[in-house]
Motif scaffolding. Structure first.
Motif, short mmCIF file in Angstrom:
data_model
loop_
_atom_site.label_atom_id
_atom_site.label_comp_id
_atom_site.label_asym_id
_atom_site.label_seq_id
_atom_site.Cartn_x
_atom_site.Cartn_y
_atom_site.Cartn_z
N ASP A 85 -8.27 0.83 5.96
CA ASP A 85 -9.50 1.00 5.20
C ASP A 85 -9.43 0.17 3.90
OD1 ASP A 85 -12.03 2.33 4.76
OD2 ASP A 85 -11.00 3.36 3.11
N TYR A 86 -8.30 0.28 3.21
CA TYR A 86 -8.09 -0.48 1.97
C TYR A 86 -8.16 -1.98 2.26
CZ TYR A 86 -5.79 -2.35 -2.20
OH TYR A 86 -5.50 -3.08 -3.32
N ALA A 90 -4.44 2.51 5.02
CA ALA A 90 -4.10 1.12 4.69
C ALA A 90 -5.14 0.16 5.28
CB ALA A 90 -2.71 0.76 5.21
N PHE A 114 0.85 -1.19 0.00
CA PHE A 114 0.00 0.00 0.00
C PHE A 114 0.90 1.25 0.00
CE2 PHE A 114 -2.69 3.26 1.94
CZ PHE A 114 -3.86 3.10 1.20
N LYS A 117 -11.68 -3.20 2.72
CA LYS A 117 -12.44 -3.21 1.46
C LYS A 117 -11.99 -4.31 0.51
CE LYS A 117 -14.02 1.55 1.48
NZ LYS A 117 -13.40 2.86 1.57
N HIS A 118 -10.73 -4.72 0.63
CA HIS A 118 -10.20 -5.72 -0.31
C HIS A 118 -9.98 -7.09 0.33
CE1 HIS A 118 -9.53 -1.89 -2.35
NE2 HIS A 118 -9.56 -2.59 -3.47
#
Ligand code: GDP
Length: 285
Positions: A166-167, A164, A149, A170-171
């Motif tokens: 949050d990402y 990071a 990230f 979501k992933h």
């Protein structure tokens, strides 16, 4: 190691002193910190005085066995793998001085988690002081087969961590490894920053990465990080060097955290689960 006192019938207060002196020398030669050596010797002495010496053995042999067992018990308690038992993403915070091997170890753990535990791994660097460190993490994460990230020097470490995270959510990332800035020596700003990161992320693992070659200094570094953070594990790096690795004993005793892994080369697969039994033999020489 213990050469004296062969043929003695039992371990007594008077003969144990000579044997313990040799043990003390061996530990100091292995660079175990002095206060840690003192504690250790006191524990061994207590055990040795109570120990029976079987007919076929010498007191020296019995003492060596007690020392070896006590050393292994102090440094480890079975195999301690990473704890990922939490709602994903499991967050692992990497702490330690600059040059200890944090970034390298982050990549090694990425590889370990992907290959051994079949996890989807994301790394991020919160080292906003050294752009080269962010680039280094990018390169080694790619080598390890993980996802990286992006972050940059104009961000705050806490904002990087939150972005990071949050990402990762979501992933559907399983494990988020957060590499942090180190300094060449302990300083208050560094500790405040990593404490803030810890409070922000609430990691399931907070790993203290320490260079096995650090010898006597390891005790001060370990104490400072233990005071700043609730450490959950230790990674002892550069065990491929020629030190006898006495830092393992110092760091384990000061932090109370288990030594989980050992770094044994610069390469991405140069990471082993720490083996206290084997390491005890090395420390004793
Ligand atoms: P950081 O500043 O804590 O992130 O440290 P780095 O990961 O950049 O490592 C500092 C140096 O130590 C690099 O040259 C690494 O290749 C080297 N290094 C890290 N771990 C090991 C290890 O287990 N063995 C050896 N020989 N070198 C290591």
């Amino acid at each position: 190691m213990v050469k004296t006192m062969r043929g003695q019938a039992r371990i007594t207060e008077s003969n144990v002193q000579d044997m313990l002196r040799e043990v003390r020398m061996a530990l100091l030669e292995a660079d175990v910190a002095l206060p840690v050596v003192r504690d250790f010797i006191a524990r061994v002495k207590e055990r040795a005085l109570g120990a029976e010496v079987a007919n076929s053995l010498t007191p020296g042999q019995v003492l060596v066995s007690i020392v070896h067992k006590e050393l292994a018990a102090t440094m480890g308690e079975g195999v301690a793998d990473l704890n990922l038992a939490t709602q994903p993403p499991a967050i692992i915070l990497m702490a330690g001085l600059q040059g200890a091997g944090k970034t390298t170890t982050t990549a090694k753990l990425t590889r370990h988690l992907i290959e051994r535990r079949k996890k989807k791994v994301l790394t991020v660097s919160a080292d906003v002081y050294r752009p080269a460190a962010i680039e280094q993490l990018k390169t080694v994460t790619k080598q390890a087969g993980g996802e990286w990230f992006p972050s940059s020097g104009d961000q705050k470490p806490r904002d990087i961590a939150l972005a990071a995270l949050d990402y990762a959510k979501k992933h559907f990332i399983d494990v988020l490894l957060v590499d942090t800035a180190g300094r060449l020596a302990i300083d208050e700003a560094l500790m405040a920053e990593i404490r803030d990161l810890h409070a922000t992320l609430d990691p399931v693992e907070t790993l203290f990465v320490v260079d096995a070659m650090q010898g006597q200094d390891a005790i001060n570094t370990a104490r400072a990080f233990k005071e700043a953070l609730p450490l959950t594990g230790i990674v002892l790096t550069k065990l491929d060097g020629d030190s006898r690795g006495g830092a393992a004993l110092s760091v384990r005793q000061i932090t109370g955290a288990p030594i989980k892994f050992a770094g044994v080369s610069e390469k991405i697969d140069g990471l082993e689960v720490f083996d206290a039994e084997r390491h005890a033999g090395r420390v004793l020489g």
